[in-house]
Motif scaffolding. Structure first.
Motif, PDB file in Angstrom:
ATOM      1  N   ALA A   1      42.687  39.824  25.731  1.00  0.00           N
ATOM      2  CA  ALA A   1      44.395  38.696  25.738  1.00  0.00           C
ATOM      3  C   ALA A   1      44.813  37.763  27.017  1.00  0.00           C
ATOM      4  CB  ALA A   1      45.073  40.599  26.623  1.00  0.00           C
ATOM      5  N   GLY A   2      43.592  37.317  27.382  1.00  0.00           N
ATOM      6  CA  GLY A   2      43.608  36.010  27.901  1.00  0.00           C
ATOM      7  C   GLY A   2      44.608  36.279  29.408  1.00  0.00           C
ATOM      8  N   VAL A   3      44.597  36.938  29.757  1.00  0.00           N
ATOM      9  CA  VAL A   3      45.298  36.972  30.728  1.00  0.00           C
ATOM     10  C   VAL A   3      44.460  37.049  32.137  1.00  0.00           C
ATOM     11  CG1 VAL A   3      46.925  38.631  29.622  1.00  0.00           C
ATOM     12  CG2 VAL A   3      44.925  39.582  31.474  1.00  0.00           C
ATOM     13  N   PRO A   4      45.223  36.584  33.452  1.00  0.00           N
ATOM     14  CA  PRO A   4      44.407  36.600  34.836  1.00  0.00           C
ATOM     15  C   PRO A   4      43.899  37.965  35.154  1.00  0.00           C
ATOM     16  CG  PRO A   4      46.309  36.246  35.114  1.00  0.00           C
ATOM     17  CD  PRO A   4      46.030  36.406  33.731  1.00  0.00           C
ATOM     18  N   VAL A   5      42.770  38.986  36.233  1.00  0.00           N
ATOM     19  CA  VAL A   5      42.749  39.499  36.658  1.00  0.00           C
ATOM     20  C   VAL A   5      43.157  39.432  38.633  1.00  0.00           C
ATOM     21  CG1 VAL A   5      41.127  41.134  37.388  1.00  0.00           C
ATOM     22  CG2 VAL A   5      41.187  40.072  35.010  1.00  0.00           C
ATOM     23  N   ILE A   6      43.976  40.225  38.803  1.00  0.00           N
ATOM     24  CA  ILE A   6      44.585  40.298  39.936  1.00  0.00           C
ATOM     25  C   ILE A   6      43.321  41.532  40.876  1.00  0.00           C
ATOM     26  CG2 ILE A   6      46.038  40.399  42.022  1.00  0.00           C
ATOM     27  CD1 ILE A   6      47.422  39.252  38.800  1.00  0.00           C
ATOM     28  N   PRO A   7      42.084  40.802  41.395  1.00  0.00           N
ATOM     29  CA  PRO A   7      41.695  41.777  42.388  1.00  0.00           C
ATOM     30  C   PRO A   7      42.704  42.306  43.780  1.00  0.00           C
ATOM     31  CG  PRO A   7      40.829  40.040  43.648  1.00  0.00           C
ATOM     32  CD  PRO A   7      42.380  39.495  42.533  1.00  0.00           C
ATOM     33  N   CYS A   8      42.301  43.715  43.570  1.00  0.00           N
ATOM     34  CA  CYS A   8      43.480  44.938  44.900  1.00  0.00           C
ATOM     35  C   CYS A   8      42.138  45.286  45.618  1.00  0.00           C
ATOM     36  CB  CYS A   8      44.851  45.016  44.064  1.00  0.00           C
ATOM     37  SG  CYS A   8      45.347  46.629  45.296  1.00  0.00           S
ATOM     38  N   ALA A   9      42.082  45.872  47.017  1.00  0.00           N
ATOM     39  CA  ALA A   9      41.913  46.378  47.900  1.00  0.00           C
ATOM     40  C   ALA A   9      42.565  47.449  48.144  1.00  0.00           C
ATOM     41  CB  ALA A   9      40.996  45.967  49.043  1.00  0.00           C
ATOM     42  N   MET A  10      42.391  48.357  48.401  1.00  0.00           N
ATOM     43  CA  MET A  10      42.894  50.144  49.429  1.00  0.00           C
ATOM     44  C   MET A  10      41.497  49.950  50.184  1.00  0.00           C
ATOM     45  SD  MET A  10      45.896  50.465  46.811  1.00  0.00           S
ATOM     46  CE  MET A  10      46.461  51.561  46.939  1.00  0.00           C
ATOM     47  N   ILE A  11      43.005  50.075  51.207  1.00  0.00           N
ATOM     48  CA  ILE A  11      42.207  49.982  52.479  1.00  0.00           C
ATOM     49  C   ILE A  11      42.516  51.463  53.551  1.00  0.00           C
ATOM     50  CG2 ILE A  11      41.412  48.790  54.861  1.00  0.00           C
ATOM     51  CD1 ILE A  11      41.455  46.751  53.132  1.00  0.00           C
ATOM     52  N   GLY A  12      42.289  52.598  53.781  1.00  0.00           N
ATOM     53  CA  GLY A  12      42.764  53.468  54.254  1.00  0.00           C
ATOM     54  C   GLY A  12      43.006  54.593  53.955  1.00  0.00           C
ATOM     55  N   THR A  13      43.027  54.575  52.398  1.00  0.00           N
ATOM     56  CA  THR A  13      43.334  55.980  51.587  1.00  0.00           C
ATOM     57  C   THR A  13      42.826  56.998  51.544  1.00  0.00           C
ATOM     58  OG1 THR A  13      42.522  54.623  49.927  1.00  0.00           O
ATOM     59  CG2 THR A  13      44.931  54.164  49.903  1.00  0.00           C
TER      60      THR A  13
ATOM     61  N   ASP B   1      31.287  41.928  37.457  1.00  0.00           N
ATOM     62  CA  ASP B   1      30.889  41.793  38.720  1.00  0.00           C
ATOM     63  C   ASP B   1      31.138  40.557  39.191  1.00  0.00           C
ATOM     64  OD1 ASP B   1      28.689  43.521  37.815  1.00  0.00           O
ATOM     65  OD2 ASP B   1      27.206  41.870  37.501  1.00  0.00           O
ATOM     66  N   GLU B   2      31.703  40.266  39.294  1.00  0.00           N
ATOM     67  CA  GLU B   2      32.865  38.712  39.220  1.00  0.00           C
ATOM     68  C   GLU B   2      33.977  39.609  40.433  1.00  0.00           C
ATOM     69  OE1 GLU B   2      35.024  34.764  38.592  1.00  0.00           O
ATOM     70  OE2 GLU B   2      33.921  34.961  37.487  1.00  0.00           O
ATOM     71  N   ILE B   3      34.564  40.384  39.423  1.00  0.00           N
ATOM     72  CA  ILE B   3      35.673  40.918  39.868  1.00  0.00           C
ATOM     73  C   ILE B   3      35.680  42.043  40.974  1.00  0.00           C
ATOM     74  CG2 ILE B   3      37.348  43.032  39.010  1.00  0.00           C
ATOM     75  CD1 ILE B   3      37.472  41.415  35.926  1.00  0.00           C
ATOM     76  N   MET B   4      34.467  42.963  41.143  1.00  0.00           N
ATOM     77  CA  MET B   4      33.762  43.707  41.953  1.00  0.00           C
ATOM     78  C   MET B   4      33.649  42.953  43.147  1.00  0.00           C
ATOM     79  SD  MET B   4      34.443  46.634  40.351  1.00  0.00           S
ATOM     80  CE  MET B   4      33.896  47.371  41.110  1.00  0.00           C
ATOM     81  N   TYR B   5      32.706  41.807  42.913  1.00  0.00           N
ATOM     82  CA  TYR B   5      32.573  40.678  43.852  1.00  0.00           C
ATOM     83  C   TYR B   5      33.527  40.898  44.843  1.00  0.00           C
ATOM     84  CZ  TYR B   5      31.082  38.009  47.508  1.00  0.00           C
ATOM     85  OH  TYR B   5      30.957  37.128  48.928  1.00  0.00           O
ATOM     86  N   ALA B   6      35.166  40.684  44.419  1.00  0.00           N
ATOM     87  CA  ALA B   6      36.286  39.024  44.645  1.00  0.00           C
ATOM     88  C   ALA B   6      37.005  41.161  45.788  1.00  0.00           C
ATOM     89  CB  ALA B   6      37.410  39.436  43.643  1.00  0.00           C
ATOM     90  N   ILE B   7      36.744  42.179  44.963  1.00  0.00           N
ATOM     91  CA  ILE B   7      37.677  43.499  45.586  1.00  0.00           C
ATOM     92  C   ILE B   7      36.415  43.914  46.617  1.00  0.00           C
ATOM     93  CG2 ILE B   7      37.882  46.509  45.298  1.00  0.00           C
ATOM     94  CD1 ILE B   7      37.971  45.430  41.858  1.00  0.00           C
ATOM     95  N   LEU B   8      35.752  44.037  46.744  1.00  0.00           N
ATOM     96  CA  LEU B   8      34.636  43.938  47.871  1.00  0.00           C
ATOM     97  C   LEU B   8      35.330  43.256  48.712  1.00  0.00           C
ATOM     98  CD1 LEU B   8      31.903  45.572  48.612  1.00  0.00           C
ATOM     99  CD2 LEU B   8      30.287  43.159  47.829  1.00  0.00           C
ATOM    100  N   THR B   9      35.016  41.570  48.350  1.00  0.00           N
ATOM    101  CA  THR B   9      35.566  40.416  49.807  1.00  0.00           C
ATOM    102  C   THR B   9      36.480  41.162  50.391  1.00  0.00           C
ATOM    103  OG1 THR B   9      33.969  39.185  48.768  1.00  0.00           O
ATOM    104  CG2 THR B   9      35.926  38.204  50.189  1.00  0.00           C
TER     105      THR B   9
END
Length: 241
Positions: A142-154, A198-206
């Protein structure tokens, strides 16, 4: 119509009272145009909290079991997910994965936000697990960006198996968009797809600061279920996906 009724009248205000979500980095979510929001998945509540705080509508690829549950509860759950515009995904088999990708690309082709949980299933222990490459395929095609998101506390608010959530504060943290135009035309290269995922997962991890496990969550769940069955059950349950 039902989506916005849920968000602003029926469910959204209640979620804000119960979870008291603190939102960080919302400016990273584009105001228009297609994009993928890729997040960790700790709780059933994640499906509702992220849409409640976003200014735009977001469509999730939801597991097909939410649409086929038995009894009154199952019918109500299916009605809710269908009315909210969520897309059922059969998570079994390679062809099912391709169908999920097609559905996701259809959402992006409309210029909308697509919500994806790259782990493929909820974390059963609060840790972050290895991501599946479907998110990378969709981002490249799709040629689109990926926004990483972290849910914390759920996880603490509503861990697996808990129906009524605890009153617990939650943080929803969005990171800077990741773009992968440098890999254009390489969506069939396995090594590229793994590197992007892996880059996406690392961003989520951070963002989430979880402990990371370099295994698929579904595999770990199945192994643990099998081990419990061998020790405590004459007829062990089939491994869960």
């Amino acid at each position: 119509m039902f989506y916005y009724l849920l968000k602003y009248v029926l469910l959204g205000p209640l979620l804000r009272v119960v979870f008291r979500p603190r939102i960080e980095g919302l400016e990273h979510v584009p105001a228009s145009g297609p994009a993928i929001v890729a997040g960790n998945h700790l709780s059933f509540s994640d499906h509702f909290l992220m849409p409640a705080v976003l200014k735009r509508r977001i469509t999730f690829l939801a597991k097909a079991e939410y649409f086929t549950g038995p009894g009154v509860r199952g019918r109500l759950t299916a009605f809710f997910f269908r009315s909210a515009g969520q897309i059922p995904v059969d998570r079994s088999g390679k062809e099912a994965g391709q169908a999920a990708i097609r559905e996701g690309l259809g959402v992006l082709a409309k210029g909308e936000l697509l919500g994806v949980y790259p782990e493929g299933t909820r974390s059963h222990d609060g840790r972050l697990y290895k991501g599946k490459v479907g998110v990378a395929v969709m981002a490249l095609r799709a040629g689109v960006p990926v926004i990483p998101c972290a849910m914390i506390g759920t996880f603490e608010a509503q861990p697996p198996g808990k129906v009524i959530p605890n009153i617990h504060p939650v943080v929803i943290r969005f990171g800077k968009p990741l773009e992968f135009s440098r890999y254009a035309g390489m969506e069939n290269e396995k090594a590229v797809l793994r590197a992007i995922t892996d880059e996406i997962m690392y961003a989520i991890l951070t963002l989430s600061e979880q402990e990371y496990v370099d295994q698929y969550a579904a595999v770990v769940k199945a192994e643990q279920a099998a081990a419990k069955g061998e020790k405590g059950r004459k007829f062990p349950r089939a491994p869960l996906s």
